[in-house]
Design a protein around this motif. Structure first.
Motif, PDB file in Angstrom:
ATOM      1  N   TYR A  82      34.102  -0.701 -12.040  1.00 19.22           N
ATOM      2  CA  TYR A  82      33.828   0.751 -12.026  1.00 19.22           C
ATOM      3  C   TYR A  82      32.669   1.052 -12.958  1.00 19.22           C
ATOM      4  O   TYR A  82      32.282   0.209 -13.786  1.00 19.22           O
ATOM      5  CB  TYR A  82      35.059   1.543 -12.468  1.00 19.22           C
ATOM      6  CG  TYR A  82      35.208   1.625 -13.971  1.00 19.22           C
ATOM      7  CD1 TYR A  82      34.819   2.769 -14.674  1.00 19.22           C
ATOM      8  CD2 TYR A  82      35.698   0.549 -14.709  1.00 19.22           C
ATOM      9  CE1 TYR A  82      34.932   2.837 -16.051  1.00 19.22           C
ATOM     10  CE2 TYR A  82      35.811   0.608 -16.077  1.00 19.22           C
ATOM     11  CZ  TYR A  82      35.425   1.753 -16.760  1.00 19.22           C
ATOM     12  OH  TYR A  82      35.534   1.822 -18.115  1.00 19.22           O
ATOM     13  N   MET A  83      32.105   2.220 -12.826  1.00 17.53           N
ATOM     14  CA  MET A  83      31.201   2.739 -13.842  1.00 17.53           C
ATOM     15  C   MET A  83      31.373   4.242 -13.885  1.00 17.53           C
ATOM     16  O   MET A  83      32.044   4.830 -13.031  1.00 17.53           O
ATOM     17  CB  MET A  83      29.749   2.359 -13.551  1.00 17.53           C
ATOM     18  CG  MET A  83      29.142   3.070 -12.367  1.00 17.53           C
ATOM     19  SD  MET A  83      27.417   2.589 -12.167  1.00 17.53           S
ATOM     20  CE  MET A  83      27.623   0.845 -11.817  1.00 17.53           C
ATOM     21  N   ARG A  84      30.790   4.869 -14.904  1.00 22.20           N
ATOM     22  CA  ARG A  84      30.865   6.323 -15.037  1.00 22.20           C
ATOM     23  C   ARG A  84      29.470   6.909 -14.843  1.00 22.20           C
ATOM     24  O   ARG A  84      28.486   6.327 -15.311  1.00 22.20           O
ATOM     25  CB  ARG A  84      31.452   6.696 -16.405  1.00 22.20           C
ATOM     26  CG  ARG A  84      32.912   6.261 -16.527  1.00 22.20           C
ATOM     27  CD  ARG A  84      33.512   6.618 -17.878  1.00 22.20           C
ATOM     28  NE  ARG A  84      32.834   5.905 -18.943  1.00 22.20           N
ATOM     29  CZ  ARG A  84      32.911   6.248 -20.227  1.00 22.20           C
ATOM     30  NH1 ARG A  84      33.632   7.306 -20.582  1.00 22.20           N
ATOM     31  NH2 ARG A  84      32.281   5.548 -21.140  1.00 22.20           N
ATOM     32  N   ALA A  85      29.403   8.005 -14.119  1.00 24.15           N
ATOM     33  CA  ALA A  85      28.110   8.586 -13.748  1.00 24.15           C
ATOM     34  C   ALA A  85      28.046  10.058 -14.101  1.00 24.15           C
ATOM     35  O   ALA A  85      29.049  10.766 -14.047  1.00 24.15           O
ATOM     36  CB  ALA A  85      27.884   8.407 -12.252  1.00 24.15           C
ATOM     37  N   VAL A  86      26.848  10.502 -14.464  1.00 23.78           N
ATOM     38  CA  VAL A  86      26.546  11.931 -14.568  1.00 23.78           C
ATOM     39  C   VAL A  86      25.369  12.173 -13.632  1.00 23.78           C
ATOM     40  O   VAL A  86      24.369  11.450 -13.702  1.00 23.78           O
ATOM     41  CB  VAL A  86      26.157  12.344 -16.008  1.00 23.78           C
ATOM     42  CG1 VAL A  86      25.955  13.865 -16.090  1.00 23.78           C
ATOM     43  CG2 VAL A  86      27.200  11.884 -17.018  1.00 23.78           C
ATOM     44  N   GLY A  87      25.481  13.169 -12.765  1.00 25.95           N
ATOM     45  CA  GLY A  87      24.377  13.483 -11.861  1.00 25.95           C
ATOM     46  C   GLY A  87      24.830  13.545 -10.418  1.00 25.95           C
ATOM     47  O   GLY A  87      25.983  13.278 -10.096  1.00 25.95           O
ATOM     48  N   ASP A  88      23.879  13.891  -9.574  1.00 29.70           N
ATOM     49  CA  ASP A  88      24.115  14.059  -8.135  1.00 29.70           C
ATOM     50  C   ASP A  88      23.936  12.710  -7.441  1.00 29.70           C
ATOM     51  O   ASP A  88      22.863  12.116  -7.492  1.00 29.70           O
ATOM     52  CB  ASP A  88      23.085  15.085  -7.613  1.00 29.70           C
ATOM     53  CG  ASP A  88      23.101  15.213  -6.105  1.00 29.70           C
ATOM     54  OD1 ASP A  88      23.984  14.622  -5.448  1.00 29.70           O
ATOM     55  OD2 ASP A  88      22.207  15.906  -5.585  1.00 29.70           O
ATOM     56  N   LEU A  89      24.992  12.240  -6.781  1.00 25.92           N
ATOM     57  CA  LEU A  89      24.938  10.898  -6.171  1.00 25.92           C
ATOM     58  C   LEU A  89      23.904  10.812  -5.048  1.00 25.92           C
ATOM     59  O   LEU A  89      23.523   9.713  -4.639  1.00 25.92           O
ATOM     60  CB  LEU A  89      26.329  10.499  -5.657  1.00 25.92           C
ATOM     61  CG  LEU A  89      27.408  10.341  -6.732  1.00 25.92           C
ATOM     62  CD1 LEU A  89      28.719   9.917  -6.108  1.00 25.92           C
ATOM     63  CD2 LEU A  89      26.984   9.331  -7.804  1.00 25.92           C
ATOM     64  N   VAL A 120      26.738   4.881 -16.834  1.00 26.94           N
ATOM     65  CA  VAL A 120      27.284   4.200 -18.017  1.00 26.94           C
ATOM     66  C   VAL A 120      28.134   3.037 -17.522  1.00 26.94           C
ATOM     67  O   VAL A 120      29.187   3.247 -16.920  1.00 26.94           O
ATOM     68  CB  VAL A 120      28.111   5.177 -18.882  1.00 26.94           C
ATOM     69  CG1 VAL A 120      28.669   4.460 -20.102  1.00 26.94           C
ATOM     70  CG2 VAL A 120      27.256   6.373 -19.310  1.00 26.94           C
ATOM     71  N   PRO A 124      25.200  12.061 -22.093  1.00 21.74           N
ATOM     72  CA  PRO A 124      25.860  12.635 -20.905  1.00 21.74           C
ATOM     73  C   PRO A 124      25.718  14.158 -20.841  1.00 21.74           C
ATOM     74  O   PRO A 124      25.459  14.708 -19.761  1.00 21.74           O
ATOM     75  CB  PRO A 124      27.323  12.201 -21.076  1.00 21.74           C
ATOM     76  CG  PRO A 124      27.257  10.946 -21.891  1.00 21.74           C
ATOM     77  CD  PRO A 124      26.117  11.166 -22.852  1.00 21.74           C
TER      78      PRO A 124
END
Lengths: 267, 267
Positions: A160-167, A227, A210
């Motif tokens: 898994y990873m963690r994301a901020v933003g529009d995919l 991240v 973030p």
């Protein structure tokens, strides 16, 4: 048994940089004059890694992070701690030396941890610049943030990873920041200076980069953050270190030992 | 319009502690003598939160974290940054004052951020001790780590958390550490000193407490860690602050504004 000593291997590792005056890197435990029976390389000197190296008969552990769950090695703080004591006793009984190899490998030209992460992601042909704390990549064609994340997950084999933003956001210019460099003081200025669409970082405080990216996105600016995890960002570089040592010391057993991902994600 | 000033509200908030000499808490922007038209309370002064408070006509934002994506407010570092500039201009144009309310609320007796997290988790009857940096809870009966995590997720309404440890492990003694107190220097000694089975923390560096717990588990010791997120651990306390202000200033509109979870988890 080889005539190679622990100190010989340490000398080999620090040679490209030269002795640093200020560094956390040193032999944390062990006898520098002992003969090397085998070398283990790891991101973290975990209990499991140490047990594995005992099984294979290695007596030198080269680890990127320290033994005492802290950037600075202060074993006196954990003097009474049973977890630390158990690990230290095991190291002593097995006669294992642990060399912390953090600052030196980051000071290689280019930073060998970052460079190997870039190589693992198969972006080496697209590197614009290896800076001291970051590598800047420009993809040959834009990729959506979602596709980029899927590529990173696949190449690194991470769950898994963690994301901020529009995919859906197209990403072309990427900053690669390993380890704890995802913090605001390093990462935030890089977005502007290098006109980055996205930063891929190991880890960093949640209220810094973030939140910056969240605000940018809400303002309609094209920015994103992935991240991927501290260990996940630095293990490729340590695995490459093991490969390099195999070629330098072909008669010595050398193994990269990977532990499990540190977290389970509970959804 | 009320005759209440920004400074009146600030004075009310810091009164239980008294003026601190060393603190990050202050009016980051705005005029202390301006009359209060409405109060917004938030964990983080995000772009979205500021837009929402403009919509409802509030001109005082009480936020736990700072404006400049850093624990210390150093706006000069972001002087040229378009994200920060956009946010600051919006605050200036709207005549909004921002009071950072971090150190004071943590210094309430007990720490009002931690106490409210405990209350939200419905563990107030089981508190053994509110310490300065942690609250210690002893459940009336052991709960498995997995059940405990499910309880926390449900009570806080959060989409995920990260765990280290065996989900079947029975947990009875719990340490609650909000915000960034999940770091090793605070969390690690607490396991031994308070004979904790599990710590529930906001966030902290990955190579510190998580690696300590991983080693403990591998050594057969009963320890676990739940990392719930920085905002997630502190929002209940800020929401309670808003509720308290409503009773103190019944004629002033007061709203707690919650932003979305900062990360998407990509599996």
């Amino acid at each position: 048994m080889s005539r190679l000593t622990i100190q010989d291997v340490v000398d080999h590792l620090i040679k490209p940089v030269g002795q640093l005056e200020q560094t956390v890197d040193r032999l944390l435990v062990g006898d520098p004059d002992a003969k090397v029976t085998g070398i283990a390389v790891a991101f973290m000197p975990t209990q499991r890694v140490i047990e594995q190296m005992i099984e294979i008969g290695a007596n030198l552990l080269i680890s990127h992070e320290g033994l005492a769950y802290s950037h600075h090695f202060q074993p006196e703080i954990l003097e009474q701690d049973p977890v630390f004591q158990t690990k230290r006793s095991l190291l002593e009984e097995a006669g294992i030396a642990v060399f912390r190899f953090h600052d030196y490998i980051h000071r290689y030209q280019p930073d060998a941890i970052t460079a190997e992460l870039v190589r693992t992601l198969e972006w080496q042909p697209y590197v614009l610049e290896h800076q001291q704390a970051a590598s800047i990549v420009k993809l040959p064609a834009p990729s959506s943030l979602g596709d980029l994340a899927a590529h990173v997950k696949k190449k690194l084999g991470i769950p898994y990873m963690r994301a901020v933003g529009d995919l859906e956001m197209p990403c072309e210019r990427i900053g690669i920041l390993v380890g704890y460099r995802g913090g605001g003081s390093v990462a935030i200025p890089l977005y502007e200076r290098e006109e980055l669409d996205v930063i891929i970082a190991g880890e960093g405080p949640e209220w810094e980069t973030p939140e910056y990216v969240r605000d940018a996105v809400h303002q309609g600016k094209r920015k994103a953050l992935l991240v991927i995890g501290h260990a996940e960002s630095e293990e490729p570089g340590m695995a490459a270190c093991a490969e390099q040592l195999k070629t330098v010391y072909p008669s010595v057993p050398v193994r990269f030992l990977r532990d499990e991902p540190i977290f389970q994600v509970l959804l």
